[in-house]
Design a protein around this motif. Sequence first.
Motif, PDB file in Angstrom:
ATOM      1  N   LYS A   1       2.233   1.997  -3.376  1.00 16.73           N
ATOM      2  CA  LYS A   1       1.206   2.573  -4.243  1.00 16.73           C
ATOM      3  C   LYS A   1       0.973   4.045  -3.939  1.00 16.73           C
ATOM      4  O   LYS A   1       0.571   4.810  -4.816  1.00 16.73           O
ATOM      5  CB  LYS A   1      -0.104   1.807  -4.089  1.00 16.73           C
ATOM      6  N   ARG A   2       1.220   4.471  -2.694  1.00 13.19           N
ATOM      7  CA  ARG A   2       1.004   5.866  -2.305  1.00 13.19           C
ATOM      8  C   ARG A   2       2.186   6.770  -2.644  1.00 13.19           C
ATOM      9  O   ARG A   2       2.097   7.992  -2.498  1.00 13.19           O
ATOM     10  CB  ARG A   2       0.751   5.967  -0.805  1.00 13.19           C
TER      11      ARG A   2
ATOM     12  N   LYS B   1       0.831  -1.206   0.000  1.00 14.37           N
ATOM     13  CA  LYS B   1       0.000   0.000   0.000  1.00 14.37           C
ATOM     14  C   LYS B   1       0.864   1.253   0.000  1.00 14.37           C
ATOM     15  O   LYS B   1       0.554   2.230  -0.683  1.00 14.37           O
ATOM     16  CB  LYS B   1      -0.904   0.023   1.227  1.00 14.37           C
ATOM     17  N   ALA B   2       1.961   1.229   0.780  1.00 13.41           N
ATOM     18  CA  ALA B   2       2.849   2.387   0.854  1.00 13.41           C
ATOM     19  C   ALA B   2       3.503   2.654  -0.494  1.00 13.41           C
ATOM     20  O   ALA B   2       3.637   3.814  -0.909  1.00 13.41           O
ATOM     21  CB  ALA B   2       3.909   2.173   1.929  1.00 13.41           C
TER      22      ALA B   2
ATOM     23  N   ILE C   1       5.525   6.537   5.295  1.00 14.69           N
ATOM     24  CA  ILE C   1       4.240   6.136   4.737  1.00 14.69           C
ATOM     25  C   ILE C   1       3.801   4.813   5.354  1.00 14.69           C
ATOM     26  O   ILE C   1       2.620   4.631   5.666  1.00 14.69           O
ATOM     27  CB  ILE C   1       4.323   6.040   3.194  1.00 14.69           C
TER      28      ILE C   1
ATOM     29  N   ILE D   1       0.381   4.105   7.475  1.00 14.21           N
ATOM     30  CA  ILE D   1      -0.565   3.038   7.143  1.00 14.21           C
ATOM     31  C   ILE D   1      -0.795   2.135   8.347  1.00 14.21           C
ATOM     32  O   ILE D   1      -1.931   1.717   8.613  1.00 14.21           O
ATOM     33  CB  ILE D   1      -0.072   2.239   5.922  1.00 14.21           C
TER      34      ILE D   1
END
Length: 122
Positions: free
Chosen positions: A56-57, A53-54, A101, A105
């Motif tokens: 992707k951010r 997820k990080a 990040i 999360i």
Amino acid sequence: MSAPSFASYIVKRPLLKRWMQPLANWYTDAAGYRRLGLKFDDLIPEESENVQKAIKRLPSKEAYDRVFRIRRAFQCSISHTLLPANEQTKPEEDVEYLSPIIREIEKEVKEREDLDNLVVRK
């Protein structure tokens, strides 16, 4: 990511920090990832859902640079060479870009779990 750390203990004590700094610098140089052009956050395994997820951010430029550094390091590893000194990562360039990040999360996940397990009483 959740390995025990004495870093906060050492940072709070100036004498201990001054004594440990040369050892920390030596250890970082001995690890050799900077000679391949990598940053420390490039070494974080991507198997975790939070890390994915990080990634992707990340801003698109930072994500591209990360992939480029990893591929270049892989190519150097295959050819058993190191980058020239001017292309190696300098200590001042080796800053966290993914870890903040990931921590954000992890806080969001913990908050979501706390809210999901919330018990409302009258």
